[in-house]
Design a protein around this motif. Structure first.
Motif, mmCIF file in Angstrom:
data_model
loop_
_atom_site.group_PDB
_atom_site.id
_atom_site.type_symbol
_atom_site.label_atom_id
_atom_site.label_comp_id
_atom_site.label_asym_id
_atom_site.label_seq_id
_atom_site.Cartn_x
_atom_site.Cartn_y
_atom_site.Cartn_z
ATOM 1 N N SER A 172 0.858 -1.182 0.000
ATOM 2 C CA SER A 172 0.000 0.000 0.000
ATOM 3 C C SER A 172 0.894 1.232 0.000
ATOM 4 O O SER A 172 2.097 1.133 0.213
ATOM 5 N N ILE A 173 0.269 2.389 -0.263
ATOM 6 C CA ILE A 173 0.993 3.648 -0.154
ATOM 7 C C ILE A 173 0.602 4.257 1.182
ATOM 8 O O ILE A 173 -0.572 4.552 1.412
ATOM 9 N N LEU A 174 1.574 4.387 2.063
ATOM 10 C CA LEU A 174 1.280 4.939 3.386
ATOM 11 C C LEU A 174 1.800 6.370 3.498
ATOM 12 O O LEU A 174 2.701 6.772 2.777
ATOM 13 N N HIS A 175 1.220 7.111 4.439
ATOM 14 C CA HIS A 175 1.631 8.484 4.734
ATOM 15 C C HIS A 175 1.430 9.412 3.530
ATOM 16 O O HIS A 175 0.792 9.034 2.555
ATOM 17 N N ARG A 176 1.966 10.637 3.644
ATOM 18 C CA ARG A 176 1.759 11.605 2.580
ATOM 19 C C ARG A 176 2.964 12.526 2.451
ATOM 20 O O ARG A 176 3.822 12.547 3.334
ATOM 21 N N ALA A 185 0.681 -2.858 4.732
ATOM 22 C CA ALA A 185 -0.199 -2.097 5.624
ATOM 23 C C ALA A 185 0.277 -2.143 7.058
ATOM 24 O O ALA A 185 0.501 -3.206 7.618
ATOM 25 N N GLY A 186 0.466 -0.963 7.644
ATOM 26 C CA GLY A 186 0.828 -0.887 9.056
ATOM 27 C C GLY A 186 2.279 -1.252 9.312
ATOM 28 O O GLY A 186 2.635 -1.635 10.429
#
Lengths: 589, 170
Positions: A172-176, A185-186
């Motif tokens: 997944s793509i986490l944060h920004r 994830a996580g």
């Protein structure tokens, strides 16, 4: 009647172009002989407009839109390349490099990295910007693929493949913003995530952020040990893809050159996974006839030769475990007969027999130790799996000039194969092979010559369906590839089951990777449907060229049953050639 | 052999899980079928549990038939969501332009330093939760810090220690 697509007309770099409505500027330019650079758009995937390299100028528009995500429109006057665009693209590359380590020399993608290639082409010769390298340790947790987060350029190809094409959602793509990054994830490890090891992320990654776990050194070591008897097997789809690493066009069948290469690398016996694909068909088609004609066991029967698929099934479709064929994959079948039947026959101590498999697949590395049944010979049946990409590197390390290799034959008896065995490497191939033999098992005759090629199960359509008449009984089959397509088929099976109806299919073939093994996660880089089609054609041609095209006709298969296994589904065959499945947690954390 | 108290502990844990599942179900049902409901559901979950625990996210994924990856993409994208339990005390350091220019980063650094020292002397890790926030609208008091809802303005780094001490004393 097929509706004709509306065509739009525009100019690219002054030249008139015509393309169907909806075509991106990127694709329209490519057709007009112009390659616009990109690091995020992949032919298999939708545009994410992440990298910004494909900006172009459109007369009258002050902005510079991204060619991957902008459709060609009537009357557009587009400039794809000029001094200013080149300067901007160069700056974008410098920005990407400011967060990318200068580790090219020791990187798994060195020499075929898309970023490295562009940086070279654009002549970036120094680090103008301050470096900010992501300080997150690499993930070596799952044995098949390795993620080096520092080398990720956030193009999100892997995430799109993992989520949309494979429906696995391990990545997944986490944060920004500046913190944005790709991760399970996580922030759990890949081993604890829903990852099925299919390696499609690695096959689509433009850089060295995701690569296969390289095990060439262990193979060299075994080959160098005088007390070890090294044997090797080559998977169906490897023969039509390996050549790409040496300048041959996709789909060139190099089976016999590969055999010769293997001997020169030092393997004492060269086997072909196509032989054990025939063996798998004997067991699996027997299983199907048992279930379909004699009502013993659940329908539909679902194929299980793809380890990424069995992992996915054990995690996500546990209610259908009883529908899975218990027949082992060709890789594992070859391993066990090599260390039992062949070793006995040749007087080789199986504890000194080292079996290497060459696979198009990263999940095959996981399959080696999947369950206790992978040790049915009393030893680990297959010791090491190398992907097609690793084999290419190993050949290069060896100094052998692959293009000059002579043509040789495989060793008897685990090297002889039929056309049915070779098409295992493409989506629809296992089904076609199983139907050829299943038909024979029921009727005692082969399919008529003009019916032996089962066209409806061929091709790149995500879900293919067919109905085959076996002496008046209609066999309904489905073929799915790409995990997201599999879910649709299984949902139909479940819905029928809930309504208490007959299953919509009797037999389902599943391969995790789009196109099947020819599009596997361990195959040479640069995958697209065009390449998939060529590799498929290579295998179908091999099938056509074979005198024998049904697994049950293979003389070596007849011999191994006569000498050693008895008959399909015999007690011995069950013990050596079959496996079991169990529910596994999708998330281990 | 399990002791009686271990059994009781396990029992209360199972009760907690049962209660948690029920609450997640209720919250998810409340927003069922509405477009863009995931964020609203996650708000409700954070209100309920104080943060988004992994176990709760897992339960929610199952309940909604979506992946954990989707939930983590949302909760890591929006700063509002917490992935760790909130501390007993919350310290918000204003990073608005005025506070930033007046040395908010130094305040933040001093806060972290003091908390490390306090942890070394036995204060529970996580008792104070420090976060940077956007402008809190007290630019006249820059640089400012909000501690458990009370705004402290025109702070110099030396004053940080006293504020923390006073909080602990309470």
């Amino acid at each position: 009647m097929i509706r004709q697509a509306t065509m739009v007309e525009a100019r690219i770099n002054g030249l008139p172009v015509k393309a169907p409505e909806g075509t991106s500027i990127l694709d329209a330019a490519r057709r007009a002989g112009v390659r616009i650079p990109t690091l995020c758009k992949h032919p298999d995937l939708l545009p994410t407009a992440a990298c910004g390299l494909c900006i172009v100028k459109i007369a009258g528009d002050r902005k510079m839109p991204r060619a991957c995500a902008t459709a060609l429109q009537n009357g557009m006057d587009i400039t794809t390349h000029d001094g200013e665009l080149t300067r901007i693209r160069r700056t974008i590359l410098e920005l990407i490099l400011s967060t990318h380590p200068n580790a090219c020399l020791t990187c798994g993608r060195s020499g075929n990295c898309e970023l490295q290639t562009l940086v070279g082409e654009f002549g970036v010769r120094n680090d103008r910007l301050e470096k900010h390298i992501r300080d997150v340790p690499s993930d070596h947790s799952n044995g098949s693929i390795i993620i080096d987060f520092a080398k990720c350029i956030n193009c999100a190809r892997c995430v799109q493949v993992c989520q949309e094409v494979q429906n696995v959602w391990a990545l997944s793509i986490l944060h920004r913003g500046i913190q944005m990054r790709m991760a399970p994830a996580g922030d759990i490890s890949l081993a604890d995530s829903p990852c099925i090891k299919c390696g499609q992320c690695a096959a689509h990654c433009p850089t060295g952020a995701i690569v296969e776990h390289d095990e060439i050194a262990a193979v060299w070591e075994a080959l160098g040990d005088p007390d070890t008897f090294c044997s090797v097997q080559i998977a169906p789809s490897v023969r039509v893809a390996l050549g790409e690493e040496f300048g041959f066009p996709p789909g060139t069948n190099l089976t016999r050159q590969i055999y010769a290469t293997m001997r020169r690398l030092g393997f004492k016996a060269v086997f072909d996974t196509n032989f054990s694909a025939d063996l798998t068909i004997m067991e699996e088609a027997s299983e199907f006839v048992e279930r379909f004609a004699h009502g013993r066991g659940s329908l539909p029967l679902i194929t299980s030769c793809c380890p990424a698929w069995t992992d996915y099934m054990e995690k996500n479709h546990q209610d259908l475990i009883n529908n899975f064929s218990t027949a082992k994959s060709p890789q594992q079948m070859l391993g066990v007969v090599a260390k039992t039947y062949f070793s006995e026959k040749m007087g080789i101590d199986p504890s000194k027999h080292f079996q290497v498999s060459i696979m198009p697949c990263t999940a095959k590395k996981y399959e080696l130790e999947r369950t206790d049944e992978m040790f049915a010979s009393g030893y680990q049946d297959v010791d090491i799996t190398l992907t097609t990409r690793e084999l290419a590197r190993m050949i290069k390390q060896s100094g052998l000039v692959f293009s000059e290799m002579p043509e040789e034959d495989a060793d008897s008896v685990l090297g002889e194969y039929t056309g049915a065995g070779t098409i295992f490497g493409t989506t629809g191939g296992v089904m076609e092979a199983a139907l050829r033999t299943g038909y024979y098992f029921v009727t005692g005759e082969n399919l008529p010559q003009d019916g032996i090629e089962i066209m409806p199960v061929r091709g790149l359509e995500g879900v293919k369906e067919a109905e085959i008449d076996i002496q008046g009984a209609k066999v309904r089959v489905a073929v799915a590839h790409g995990m997201a397509n599999v879910d649709k088929v299984l949902d139909r099976v479940r819905a029928a089951r809930e309504r208490g109806e007959e299953p919509p299919y009797h037999f389902i073939e599943v391969m995790a990777c789009p196109g099947g093994c020819i599009g596997g996660g361990g195959q040479p880089y640069g995958i697209s449907n065009e390449v998939r089609r060529k590799r498929m054609e290579g295998l179908y041609q091999d099938d056509k060229d074979r005198a024998l095209r049904c697994s049950h006709e293979n003389p070596s298969i007849k011999q191994i049953y006569k000498d050693f296994l008895g008959e399909p589904l015999s007690e011995k065959a069950e013990r050596l050639l079959h496996t079991r499945y169990k529910p596994r947690k999708t998330y281990r954390r | 052999m399990k002791t009686k108290s271990a059994d009781a502990e396990l029992g209360s844990l199972l009760d907690w899980v049962e209660g948690m599942r029920k609450r997640v179900r209720e919250i998810a049902r409340e927003w069922e079928g509405r477009e863009g409901n995931l964020i609203m559901i996650l708000h409700a979950i954070q209100n309920e549990f104080g943060y988004v625990p992994r176990g709760v996210a897992n339960e929610l994924a199952r309940e909604m038939g979506i992946s954990m990856a989707r939930i983590y993409e949302v909760i890591t994208f929006y700063h509002y969501f917490r992935l760790t339990p909130p501390g007993s005390h919350t310290v918000q350091v204003c990073m608005g332009t005025a506070c930033y220019l007046k040395g908010a980063e130094k305040l933040h650094g001093e806060l972290e330093r003091q908390l490390k020292l306090m942890e070394a002397s036995g204060v529970r890790k996580g008792e104070f939760h420090v976060e940077n926030v956007r402008c809190i609208g007290c630019c006249g008091m820059a640089p400012a810090v909000v501690m458990d809802g009370d705004t402290h303005g025109r702070l110099c780094p030396d004053a940080v220690k006293d504020i923390l001490k006073r909080k602990r004393g309470k």
